[in-house]
Scaffold this motif. Structure first.
Motif, PDB file in Angstrom:
ATOM      1  N   ASP A  46       0.877  -1.164   0.000  1.00 37.12           N
ATOM      2  CA  ASP A  46       0.000   0.000   0.000  1.00 37.12           C
ATOM      3  C   ASP A  46       0.914   1.214   0.000  1.00 37.12           C
ATOM      4  OD1 ASP A  46      -1.592   2.230   0.790  1.00 37.12           O
ATOM      5  OD2 ASP A  46      -3.065   0.858   1.654  1.00 37.12           O
ATOM      6  N   SER A  47       1.027   1.849  -1.154  1.00 37.38           N
ATOM      7  CA  SER A  47       1.979   2.961  -1.287  1.00 37.38           C
ATOM      8  C   SER A  47       1.594   4.156  -0.426  1.00 37.38           C
ATOM      9  CB  SER A  47       2.080   3.373  -2.752  1.00 37.38           C
ATOM     10  OG  SER A  47       2.577   2.311  -3.533  1.00 37.38           O
ATOM     11  N   GLU A  48       0.298   4.380  -0.262  1.00 43.66           N
ATOM     12  CA  GLU A  48      -0.144   5.500   0.581  1.00 43.66           C
ATOM     13  C   GLU A  48       0.238   5.280   2.030  1.00 43.66           C
ATOM     14  OE1 GLU A  48      -4.170   7.138  -1.536  1.00 43.66           O
ATOM     15  OE2 GLU A  48      -3.974   7.278   0.634  1.00 43.66           O
ATOM     16  N   LYS A  49       0.034   4.066   2.502  1.00 43.79           N
ATOM     17  CA  LYS A  49       0.355   3.739   3.894  1.00 43.79           C
ATOM     18  C   LYS A  49       1.827   3.362   4.063  1.00 43.79           C
ATOM     19  CE  LYS A  49      -4.271   2.101   5.079  1.00 43.79           C
ATOM     20  NZ  LYS A  49      -5.083   0.973   5.573  1.00 43.79           N
ATOM     21  N   LYS A  50       2.576   3.257   2.951  1.00 41.91           N
ATOM     22  CA  LYS A  50       3.979   2.855   2.986  1.00 41.91           C
ATOM     23  C   LYS A  50       4.133   1.555   3.769  1.00 41.91           C
ATOM     24  CE  LYS A  50       5.792   7.496   2.321  1.00 41.91           C
ATOM     25  NZ  LYS A  50       6.751   8.532   2.764  1.00 41.91           N
ATOM     26  N   THR A  51       3.316   0.601   3.385  1.00 45.72           N
ATOM     27  CA  THR A  51       3.303  -0.669   4.096  1.00 45.72           C
ATOM     28  C   THR A  51       3.346  -1.832   3.116  1.00 45.72           C
ATOM     29  OG1 THR A  51       2.014   0.316   5.890  1.00 45.72           O
ATOM     30  CG2 THR A  51       2.063  -2.082   5.782  1.00 45.72           C
ATOM     31  N   LEU A  52       4.157  -2.810   3.454  1.00 43.31           N
ATOM     32  CA  LEU A  52       4.255  -4.055   2.699  1.00 43.31           C
ATOM     33  C   LEU A  52       3.523  -5.131   3.484  1.00 43.31           C
ATOM     34  CD1 LEU A  52       5.732  -5.597   0.309  1.00 43.31           C
ATOM     35  CD2 LEU A  52       7.510  -6.113   2.006  1.00 43.31           C
TER      36      LEU A  52
END
Length: 126
Positions: free
Chosen positions: A72-78
């Motif tokens: 999730d690029s917005e949340k900067k989460t893998l």
């Protein structure tokens, strides 16, 4: 500075599911090759799944069809969604990042990743 922190590990029974998360502090995770690795007690570290800037995903044969990597690029989460877990999946799981936008085809090239999280433990009992 790039910082990665995993979460979501735990103890489950065979056949159950877990979702691992990796929070990443970089400008844009879209521009990095991101990968999940794991290391079981007494075994070598191995690559589990990777995702490239293009969205290309790669999986280790033993997890193909059971694990899904996403970001999730917005949340900067893998993320790593793990279904139908078996005791063979028991390990410490790590997320890692490197600046190449496209991941290589060797999932076990852990030496090429300069940034790592501290890991989250997954235990699967029969």
């Amino acid at each position: 500075q790039v910082k990665l922190v995993e979460s979501g590990g735990g103890s489950v029974q065979t056949g159950e599911s877990l979702r691992l998360s990796c929070s990443i502090t970089i400008l844009s995770i879209q521009n990095y090759c991101l990968e999940w690795f794991r290391q079981a007690p007494g075994k070598e570290r191995e690559g589990v799944a990777s995702i490239s800037r293009s969205g290309r995903e790669q999986y280790r044969d033993s997890v193909q069809g059971r694990f899904i990597i996403s970001r999730d690029s917005e949340k900067k989460t893998l993320y790593l969604n793990m279904d139908n877990l078996t005791p063979e999946d028991t390990a410490m799981y790590y997320c890692a990042a490197r600046t190449d936008s496209e991941c290589g085809y060797d999932l076990d090239a852990f030496a090429e990743f300069p940034w790592w999280g501290p890991g989250t433990a997954v235990t699967v009992s029969s």
